[in-house]
Design a protein around this motif. Structure first.
Motif, PDB file in Angstrom:
ATOM      1  N   SER A   1       0.891  -0.830  -0.015  1.00 17.20           N
ATOM      2  CA  SER A   1       0.179  -0.016   0.102  1.00 17.20           C
ATOM      3  C   SER A   1       0.474   1.535  -0.173  1.00 17.20           C
ATOM      4  CB  SER A   1      -1.069  -0.187   1.032  1.00 17.20           C
ATOM      5  OG  SER A   1      -1.947   0.710   1.095  1.00 17.20           O
ATOM      6  N   ARG A   2       0.563   1.908  -0.641  1.00 19.03           N
ATOM      7  CA  ARG A   2       0.638   3.186  -1.169  1.00 19.03           C
ATOM      8  C   ARG A   2       0.167   4.887  -0.380  1.00 19.03           C
ATOM      9  NH1 ARG A   2       5.035   2.589  -4.989  1.00 19.03           N
ATOM     10  NH2 ARG A   2       5.630  -0.095  -5.151  1.00 19.03           N
ATOM     11  N   GLY A   3       0.429   5.817  -0.512  1.00 20.73           N
ATOM     12  CA  GLY A   3      -0.097   6.868   0.159  1.00 20.73           C
ATOM     13  C   GLY A   3      -0.141   7.647  -1.014  1.00 20.73           C
ATOM     14  N   ALA A   4      -1.896   8.360  -0.866  1.00 17.09           N
ATOM     15  CA  ALA A   4      -3.046   8.798  -1.573  1.00 17.09           C
ATOM     16  C   ALA A   4      -3.617  10.099  -1.276  1.00 17.09           C
ATOM     17  CB  ALA A   4      -3.891   7.939  -2.461  1.00 17.09           C
ATOM     18  N   ILE A   5      -3.662  11.211  -2.264  1.00 16.75           N
ATOM     19  CA  ILE A   5      -4.737  11.708  -2.456  1.00 16.75           C
ATOM     20  C   ILE A   5      -5.974  11.984  -3.344  1.00 16.75           C
ATOM     21  CG2 ILE A   5      -4.908  14.456  -2.136  1.00 16.75           C
ATOM     22  CD1 ILE A   5      -2.168  14.985  -1.916  1.00 16.75           C
ATOM     23  N   VAL A   6      -6.975  11.756  -2.616  1.00 16.84           N
ATOM     24  CA  VAL A   6      -8.328  11.287  -3.289  1.00 16.84           C
ATOM     25  C   VAL A   6      -9.647  12.119  -2.974  1.00 16.84           C
ATOM     26  CG1 VAL A   6      -9.954   9.774  -3.484  1.00 16.84           C
ATOM     27  CG2 VAL A   6      -7.857   9.131  -3.149  1.00 16.84           C
ATOM     28  N   GLY A   7      -9.756  13.331  -4.356  1.00 16.63           N
ATOM     29  CA  GLY A   7     -10.609  14.474  -4.780  1.00 16.63           C
ATOM     30  C   GLY A   7      -9.982  15.745  -5.137  1.00 16.63           C
ATOM     31  N   LEU A   8      -9.335  14.979  -5.995  1.00 20.03           N
ATOM     32  CA  LEU A   8      -8.476  16.409  -6.038  1.00 20.03           C
ATOM     33  C   LEU A   8      -9.397  17.384  -7.328  1.00 20.03           C
ATOM     34  CD1 LEU A   8      -4.942  16.273  -5.715  1.00 20.03           C
ATOM     35  CD2 LEU A   8      -5.640  17.972  -4.660  1.00 20.03           C
ATOM     36  N   THR A   9      -9.497  18.733  -7.091  1.00 20.60           N
ATOM     37  CA  THR A   9     -10.188  19.417  -8.020  1.00 20.60           C
ATOM     38  C   THR A   9      -9.311  20.793  -8.900  1.00 20.60           C
ATOM     39  OG1 THR A   9     -11.949  20.485  -7.279  1.00 20.60           O
ATOM     40  CG2 THR A   9     -12.372  18.549  -7.814  1.00 20.60           C
ATOM     41  N   LEU A  10      -9.551  20.966  -9.425  1.00 21.06           N
ATOM     42  CA  LEU A  10      -8.783  22.512  -9.571  1.00 21.06           C
ATOM     43  C   LEU A  10      -8.805  24.011  -8.598  1.00 21.06           C
ATOM     44  CD1 LEU A  10      -9.504  22.551 -13.809  1.00 21.06           C
ATOM     45  CD2 LEU A  10      -7.287  22.203 -12.659  1.00 21.06           C
ATOM     46  N   ALA A  11     -10.062  23.505  -8.244  1.00 24.27           N
ATOM     47  CA  ALA A  11     -10.467  24.109  -6.852  1.00 24.27           C
ATOM     48  C   ALA A  11      -9.536  24.184  -5.854  1.00 24.27           C
ATOM     49  CB  ALA A  11     -11.760  24.676  -6.494  1.00 24.27           C
ATOM     50  N   ALA A  12      -8.949  23.034  -5.423  1.00 24.85           N
ATOM     51  CA  ALA A  12      -8.636  22.473  -4.425  1.00 24.85           C
ATOM     52  C   ALA A  12      -7.171  23.384  -4.166  1.00 24.85           C
ATOM     53  CB  ALA A  12      -7.955  20.897  -4.095  1.00 24.85           C
ATOM     54  N   SER A  13      -7.617  23.671  -2.796  1.00 27.67           N
ATOM     55  CA  SER A  13      -6.066  24.668  -1.884  1.00 27.67           C
ATOM     56  C   SER A  13      -5.440  23.676  -1.328  1.00 27.67           C
ATOM     57  CB  SER A  13      -6.643  25.868  -1.333  1.00 27.67           C
ATOM     58  OG  SER A  13      -6.664  25.617  -0.036  1.00 27.67           O
ATOM     59  N   ARG A  14      -3.599  24.290  -1.070  1.00 25.20           N
ATOM     60  CA  ARG A  14      -3.383  23.271  -0.488  1.00 25.20           C
ATOM     61  C   ARG A  14      -3.155  23.038   1.421  1.00 25.20           C
ATOM     62  NH1 ARG A  14       2.340  26.926   0.478  1.00 25.20           N
ATOM     63  NH2 ARG A  14       1.674  28.935   0.599  1.00 25.20           N
ATOM     64  N   TRP A  15      -4.262  24.219   1.265  1.00 25.50           N
ATOM     65  CA  TRP A  15      -4.707  24.131   3.115  1.00 25.50           C
ATOM     66  C   TRP A  15      -5.711  22.948   3.177  1.00 25.50           C
ATOM     67  CZ3 TRP A  15      -1.077  25.317   5.487  1.00 25.50           C
ATOM     68  CH2 TRP A  15       0.122  26.489   5.015  1.00 25.50           C
ATOM     69  N   GLU A  16      -6.303  22.807   2.619  1.00 23.72           N
ATOM     70  CA  GLU A  16      -7.388  21.978   2.149  1.00 23.72           C
ATOM     71  C   GLU A  16      -6.698  20.581   2.020  1.00 23.72           C
ATOM     72  OE1 GLU A  16     -11.448  23.144   0.140  1.00 23.72           O
ATOM     73  OE2 GLU A  16      -9.598  22.697  -1.418  1.00 23.72           O
ATOM     74  N   ILE A  17      -5.366  20.183   1.576  1.00 21.35           N
ATOM     75  CA  ILE A  17      -4.569  18.865   0.981  1.00 21.35           C
ATOM     76  C   ILE A  17      -4.485  19.051   2.717  1.00 21.35           C
ATOM     77  CG2 ILE A  17      -2.735  17.933   1.035  1.00 21.35           C
ATOM     78  CD1 ILE A  17      -3.441  19.385  -1.858  1.00 21.35           C
ATOM     79  N   PHE A  18      -4.125  20.149   3.418  1.00 25.53           N
ATOM     80  CA  PHE A  18      -3.593  19.564   4.894  1.00 25.53           C
ATOM     81  C   PHE A  18      -4.485  19.398   5.847  1.00 25.53           C
ATOM     82  CE2 PHE A  18      -2.092  22.412   8.918  1.00 25.53           C
ATOM     83  CZ  PHE A  18      -0.918  21.295   9.723  1.00 25.53           C
ATOM     84  N   ARG A  19      -5.214  20.263   6.517  1.00 18.60           N
ATOM     85  CA  ARG A  19      -6.182  19.775   6.899  1.00 18.60           C
ATOM     86  C   ARG A  19      -7.391  17.845   6.114  1.00 18.60           C
ATOM     87  NH1 ARG A  19     -10.266  21.838  10.422  1.00 18.60           N
ATOM     88  NH2 ARG A  19     -11.790  20.502  10.589  1.00 18.60           N
ATOM     89  N   ALA A  20      -6.663  17.810   5.229  1.00 18.02           N
ATOM     90  CA  ALA A  20      -7.043  16.397   5.231  1.00 18.02           C
ATOM     91  C   ALA A  20      -6.667  15.617   5.130  1.00 18.02           C
ATOM     92  CB  ALA A  20      -7.298  16.181   2.892  1.00 18.02           C
ATOM     93  N   ILE A  21      -4.904  15.420   5.489  1.00 15.80           N
ATOM     94  CA  ILE A  21      -4.418  14.780   5.862  1.00 15.80           C
ATOM     95  C   ILE A  21      -4.588  14.586   7.072  1.00 15.80           C
ATOM     96  CG2 ILE A  21      -1.504  14.940   6.862  1.00 15.80           C
ATOM     97  CD1 ILE A  21      -0.987  16.403   3.806  1.00 15.80           C
ATOM     98  N   LEU A  22      -4.196  15.440   8.422  1.00 20.77           N
ATOM     99  CA  LEU A  22      -4.784  15.226   9.849  1.00 20.77           C
ATOM    100  C   LEU A  22      -6.329  14.572   9.897  1.00 20.77           C
ATOM    101  CD1 LEU A  22      -4.353  19.190   9.930  1.00 20.77           C
ATOM    102  CD2 LEU A  22      -2.734  17.000  11.247  1.00 20.77           C
ATOM    103  N   GLU A  23      -7.770  15.315   8.947  1.00 22.89           N
ATOM    104  CA  GLU A  23      -8.504  14.501   8.755  1.00 22.89           C
ATOM    105  C   GLU A  23      -8.313  13.214   8.465  1.00 22.89           C
ATOM    106  OE1 GLU A  23     -11.531  17.893   8.661  1.00 22.89           O
ATOM    107  OE2 GLU A  23     -11.236  16.501   6.115  1.00 22.89           O
ATOM    108  N   SER A  24      -7.868  12.549   8.068  1.00 18.08           N
ATOM    109  CA  SER A  24      -7.390  11.548   7.190  1.00 18.08           C
ATOM    110  C   SER A  24      -6.910  10.837   8.292  1.00 18.08           C
ATOM    111  CB  SER A  24      -6.915  11.306   5.987  1.00 18.08           C
ATOM    112  OG  SER A  24      -8.109  11.762   5.056  1.00 18.08           O
ATOM    113  N   LEU A  25      -5.983  11.131   8.561  1.00 18.23           N
ATOM    114  CA  LEU A  25      -4.794  10.410  10.033  1.00 18.23           C
ATOM    115  C   LEU A  25      -6.021   9.660  11.079  1.00 18.23           C
ATOM    116  CD1 LEU A  25      -1.951  12.197  10.528  1.00 18.23           C
ATOM    117  CD2 LEU A  25      -1.591   9.914   9.571  1.00 18.23           C
ATOM    118  N   THR A  26      -6.475  10.441  11.536  1.00 17.27           N
ATOM    119  CA  THR A  26      -8.156  10.017  11.926  1.00 17.27           C
ATOM    120  C   THR A  26      -8.795   9.652  11.589  1.00 17.27           C
ATOM    121  OG1 THR A  26      -7.251  12.408  13.490  1.00 17.27           O
ATOM    122  CG2 THR A  26      -9.645  11.436  14.231  1.00 17.27           C
TER     123      THR A  26
END
Length: 514
Positions: free
Chosen positions: A361-386
């Motif tokens: 298994s590897r890492g992945a970012i799912v649900g990206l759109t052109l509107a996504a910001s890096r700070w949404e990715i940051f929050r997604a990291i924190l939420e997804s770990l939980t």
């Protein structure tokens, strides 16, 4: 009188002196390097570990103004240190996350029913355990294998060096070798027979908080320490951390939010060794408190994934923090958007942990759109770990292991925003211990038990563990996160085949390069 906890990790050690009421008197930490002779191999020079422990002990000893009554040692698990008859390491330590011995899983499958092996050792079959490293040594370094006096781990190696007494380790660390009978609390003869070693070539096994000897006089002089100092067994670092954050009853758990994430749950006086536990990668082994057992859920990534975001996606904020004299993580959290966000991060950047134990298994970012910001990715990291940890905790509770509360420790516990997020997603109260040094504190409690200061570990908890507050979940936000969590639960299985194919491609590329 002071009590010392020595915490020996994979990349550094920490020595902390406490008063008998839990107050920190002095601390010192030192690092040592990894050695990576080949991809996937991870070694540590045992003499560098010893030098770091001595340096940290000396700094604490020279800083203290009161005598030390006892010290105990905790360490990470699984690492192998072959010792010769003169007590010197015969080679570099093969570290816990070294992958060279993974193929010996097949060796055990051919000789044992996996559930029988789990029922004896409490360890789901995996390549990381010490016994596999011993087999690798037998087959690839036969001269070192034959010359080895003791197949040692880290706790017993340091205790041996401190006292000069024959190496001794506690039950919890012995369990991490996959050679220990967790019910009988003795070396498992059938496994030793299969591997071809006798118990005389292994350290003595003792309960946690048992006196082993006294600190050597020459070392005491070097460290600036006065009087006779008792040296005791501590334990595997995770259960020592559990003790140090005040867990004393079944259903209480430690939530370690560090480089990796781990929940360690006290499951009470009876081992819980079911097929469901084994199939989901959950171990069960003796706790460092008297008569109890413990189980672990872990994510290989945690704070390391937050660090990856800082360095790879927000390096400008790291520079900004340096210019402002701020903590770089504090700057990142200042940009955290409201959540939940419609993005998910599969946090297997360093492989999966429980319940999958999936080496592909590897890492992945799912649900990206052109509107996504890096700070949404940051929050997604924190939420997804939980979310990932919730997968584990939901399984515990489905198996009949309820979780009453979680005691949050580690670097991640400094962020109130992340703690609120975790409480809301998990629907659990997070208690916040006063000290961040939970592992060292638990080890110091065991030193106090060995010295007779505490009649038992729970008395040490009452005397030394304090809390600075708690974070309660919001029922409304928990319900909202529940809808996102139901989607997250599909991410791993949705990408499983893709990651297996990627792993196969990488293997083919590496074979061509060789």
């Amino acid at each position: 009188m002071a009590l010392l906890g020595i915490d020996v990790g994979t990349s550094g050690c920490k020595v902390v002196a406490f008063r008998e009421n839990g107050e920190v008197l002095s601390s010192s930490g030192k690092e040592y390097p990894f050695i990576t002779p080949r991809p996937g191999w991870l070694e540590i020079d045992p003499e560098k570990i010893w030098e770091a422990v001595c340096t940290a002990l000396g700094e604490v000893g020279r800083d203290l103004r009161e005598p030390i009554s006892a010290l105990a040692v905790t360490s990470h698990g699984e690492t192998l240190i072959p010792l010769g008859r003169d007590g010197r390491p015969l080679t570099f330590a093969i570290a816990n996350f070294d992958v060279r011995a993974n193929r010996y899983v097949a060796f055990f499958r051919e000789r044992f029913d996996p559930f029988h092996l789990f029922s004896v050792t409490g360890m789901p079959l995996h390549g990381m355990y010490t016994v596999n490293k011993i087999l690798w040594l037998r087959d690839h370094e036969p001269e070192i294998f034959e010359r080895t006096w003791k197949f040692s781990c880290v706790e017993d190696f340091i205790v041996f060096r401190l006292t000069g007494e024959e190496p001794a380790m506690d039950y919890s660390l012995a369990s991490r070798t996959m050679m220990f009978d967790v019910r009988r609390k003795a070396w498992a003869w059938e496994i030793l027979e299969a591997v071809g070693i006798s118990k005389e070539r292994l350290p003595r096994v003792l309960p946690s908080g048992t006196p082993v000897g006294s600190l050597r006089e020459d070392l005491a002089r070097d460290f600036g320490l006065r009087g006779k100092i008792l040296v005791a067994t501590g334990g595997h670092d995770q259960p020592c951390g559990v003790l140090g954050c005040g867990v004393s009853s079944p259903g209480e758990a430690m939530y370690g939010i560090g480089t990796s994430e781990c929940v360690a749950l006290n499951i009470g006086p009876s081992p819980f060794l079911t097929k469901e536990m084994m199939e989901n990668g959950f171990c069960c082994y003796p706790h460092v408190t008297e008569g109890d057992y413990i189980t672990l859920a872990y994510i290989a990534s945690g704070g390391s994934l937050v660090r990856w975001f800082r360095d790879a996606i927000a390096p400008d904020k790291k520079q900004e923090a340096r210019e402002l004299g701020k903590d770089p993580y504090r700057v990142l959290f200042e940009h955290l958007p409201e959540g939940p966000v419609p993005l998910f991060v599969l946090p297997h950047f360093a492989g999966s942990g429980t319940p999958y134990l999936d080496e592909h298994s590897r890492g992945a970012i799912v649900g990206l759109t052109l509107a996504a910001s890096r700070w949404e990715i940051f929050r997604a990291i924190l939420e997804s770990l939980t979310y990932e940890m919730k997968v584990n905790l939901d399984l515990f509770e489905a198996f009949g292991l309820p979780i009453v509360d979680l005691r949050a420790v580690g670097g991640g516990a400094r962020s109130l925003e992340w703690l609120r997020m975790k409480a809301d997603i998990l629907g659990k109260t997070l208690l916040l211990p006063e000290t961040e040094e939970a592992v060292a504190l638990g080890t110091a409690i065991l030193a106090g038990k060995a010295a007779g200061i505490f009649a038992h570990a729970r008395e040490g908890i009452a005397a030394m563990v304090r809390f600075r507050g708690k974070v309660e979940p919001s029922l409304e936000r928990h319900e909202t996160y529940g809808r996102y969590y139901s989607v997250y639960q599909k991410v791993y299985n949705g990408l499983k085949e893709v990651h297996e194919l990627l792993s196969m491609l990488q293997g083919e590329e590496e074979s061509r390069e060789e």
